[in-house]
Design a protein around this motif. Structure first.
Motif, PDB file in Angstrom:
ATOM      1  N   ILE A   1       1.198  10.609   2.342  1.00  0.00           N
ATOM      2  CA  ILE A   1       1.330   9.165   2.527  1.00  0.00           C
ATOM      3  C   ILE A   1       1.077   8.791   3.986  1.00  0.00           C
ATOM      4  O   ILE A   1       0.374   7.813   4.288  1.00  0.00           O
ATOM      5  N   GLY A   2       1.652   9.576   4.908  1.00  0.00           N
ATOM      6  CA  GLY A   2       1.461   9.299   6.321  1.00  0.00           C
ATOM      7  C   GLY A   2      -0.003   9.286   6.723  1.00  0.00           C
ATOM      8  O   GLY A   2      -0.464   8.395   7.464  1.00  0.00           O
ATOM      9  N   LYS A   3      -0.756  10.251   6.241  1.00  0.00           N
ATOM     10  CA  LYS A   3      -2.182  10.310   6.549  1.00  0.00           C
ATOM     11  C   LYS A   3      -2.927   9.115   5.957  1.00  0.00           C
ATOM     12  O   LYS A   3      -3.851   8.569   6.586  1.00  0.00           O
ATOM     13  N   ASP A   4      -2.532   8.708   4.749  1.00  0.00           N
ATOM     14  CA  ASP A   4      -3.155   7.537   4.124  1.00  0.00           C
ATOM     15  C   ASP A   4      -2.849   6.266   4.911  1.00  0.00           C
ATOM     16  O   ASP A   4      -3.710   5.397   5.064  1.00  0.00           O
ATOM     17  N   VAL A   5      -1.621   6.146   5.398  1.00  0.00           N
ATOM     18  CA  VAL A   5      -1.230   4.972   6.191  1.00  0.00           C
ATOM     19  C   VAL A   5      -2.006   4.944   7.506  1.00  0.00           C
ATOM     20  O   VAL A   5      -2.486   3.887   7.943  1.00  0.00           O
ATOM     21  N   GLU A   6      -2.139   6.080   8.132  1.00  0.00           N
ATOM     22  CA  GLU A   6      -2.912   6.161   9.367  1.00  0.00           C
ATOM     23  C   GLU A   6      -4.348   5.683   9.127  1.00  0.00           C
ATOM     24  O   GLU A   6      -4.891   4.884   9.901  1.00  0.00           O
TER      25      GLU A   6
ATOM     26  N   PHE B   1       0.829  -1.207   0.000  1.00  0.00           N
ATOM     27  CA  PHE B   1       0.000   0.000   0.000  1.00  0.00           C
ATOM     28  C   PHE B   1       0.862   1.256   0.000  1.00  0.00           C
ATOM     29  O   PHE B   1       0.633   2.189  -0.777  1.00  0.00           O
ATOM     30  N   ILE B   2       1.876   1.289   0.858  1.00  0.00           N
ATOM     31  CA  ILE B   2       2.730   2.475   0.972  1.00  0.00           C
ATOM     32  C   ILE B   2       3.519   2.706  -0.312  1.00  0.00           C
ATOM     33  O   ILE B   2       3.654   3.836  -0.789  1.00  0.00           O
ATOM     34  N   LEU B   3       4.057   1.648  -0.886  1.00  0.00           N
ATOM     35  CA  LEU B   3       4.793   1.785  -2.146  1.00  0.00           C
ATOM     36  C   LEU B   3       3.883   2.262  -3.270  1.00  0.00           C
ATOM     37  O   LEU B   3       4.301   3.044  -4.136  1.00  0.00           O
ATOM     38  N   SER B   4       2.623   1.834  -3.244  1.00  0.00           N
ATOM     39  CA  SER B   4       1.676   2.261  -4.277  1.00  0.00           C
ATOM     40  C   SER B   4       1.364   3.745  -4.187  1.00  0.00           C
ATOM     41  O   SER B   4       0.924   4.364  -5.154  1.00  0.00           O
ATOM     42  N   LYS B   5       1.614   4.337  -3.004  1.00  0.00           N
ATOM     43  CA  LYS B   5       1.358   5.754  -2.799  1.00  0.00           C
ATOM     44  C   LYS B   5       2.547   6.635  -3.203  1.00  0.00           C
ATOM     45  O   LYS B   5       2.460   7.860  -3.144  1.00  0.00           O
TER      46      LYS B   5
ATOM     47  N   VAL C   1       5.044   6.710  10.713  1.00  0.00           N
ATOM     48  CA  VAL C   1       3.742   6.517  11.359  1.00  0.00           C
ATOM     49  C   VAL C   1       3.955   5.596  12.551  1.00  0.00           C
ATOM     50  O   VAL C   1       4.663   4.579  12.447  1.00  0.00           O
ATOM     51  N   LEU C   2       3.361   5.943  13.678  1.00  0.00           N
ATOM     52  CA  LEU C   2       3.432   5.136  14.892  1.00  0.00           C
ATOM     53  C   LEU C   2       2.128   4.378  15.057  1.00  0.00           C
ATOM     54  O   LEU C   2       1.044   4.904  14.772  1.00  0.00           O
TER      55      LEU C   2
END
Length: 241
Positions: A81-86, A10-14, A152-153
């Motif tokens: 990206i950080g917001k999407d991961v959250e 997911f993160i790489l896709s972003k 992201v934590l």
């Protein structure tokens, strides 16, 4: 597929270029800058985006408006990206906190001590992505220090990487030699050291402000000379240019 694999994909896709997961259980963090997270941090997710090689190669002479705009653009992309991961982790019923600029202040802007409680670079080393250079830059084998990173934590259980605990800078002093503020002591980073043990952050910021005033007409805090001078960065530049 495991949560870790799904998350990395997911993160790489972003748009991230590298991703790593860090075990942060031993840090016992449950608040950031005085804000109660509502959970104990178990894992750190670190992701990075490389800087454009054509812009980086010009930084031996100091920052430019082109670099400033590129730097700002990459920071915005990392925050997104950080917001999407959250959101992704919360959709899986885990707690998560993206360490975005507006929440923690960027770790390269001197602003009355406002900073990440868990620095991006600390998570990056624990996530196995790279080490910290003598100039406090984060360095990877692939991109040298020509990169920006964010984190992201979360309390999600992830498949952790083996931490990086040793510098690959060796006897190199290129960053010390080129630093206009004399901020680099030449001492090699290790996880046992605090930043002030090997790097003078305030000297770096003051020199960067002076350069930015001359070039940009404003007291910002970008420089980039040490990034460009790093032999690991030069290796990256030779590979892509």
């Amino acid at each position: 597929m495991s949560l870790s694999n799904d998350l990395k994909k997911f993160i790489l896709s972003k748009g991230a270029k590298q991703v790593g997961f860090a075990d942060l259980n031993d840090m016992g963090v449950s608040n950031i800058n005085g804000e109660d997270l509502g959970f104990k941090v178990k894992s750190g997710i670190c992701f990075l985006i490389n800087l454009d090689a054509n812009i980086v190669k010009t930084l031996l002479d100091g920052p430019s408006l082109e670099y400033y705009n590129h730097y700002s653009k990459i920071n915005d992309e990392l925050d997104s990206i950080g917001k999407d991961v959250e959101a992704f982790l919360k959709s899986k019923n885990y707690n998560a906190y993206a360490q975005t600029f507006d929440r923690t202040c960027n770790d390269f802007i001197f602003n009355n001590g406002c900073d990440n409680t868990i620095p991006h670079k600390t998570v990056g080393t624990k996530a196995g992505l790279g080490w910290i250079g003598k100039c406090d830059a984060f360095i990877t084998n692939e991109f040298g220090s020509a990169l920006r990173l964010s984190t992201v934590l979360t309390d999600a259980p992830l498949e952790y990487a083996h931490p990086v605990t040793a510098s690959l800078c060796g006897m190199c002093t290129e960053c010390r030699n080129i630093c206009p503020g004399g901020a680099v002591s030449g001492i090699t980073w290790s996880p046992r050291l605090k930043r002030e043990d090997f790097f003078d952050y305030e000297k770096c910021m003051e020199a960067a402000k002076k350069q930015c005033m001359e070039v940009l007409g404003r007291e910002d805090t970008i420089c980039g000379r040490c990034i460009a001078a790093c032999p690991h960065t030069q290796k990256y530049l030779r590979k892509v240019l």
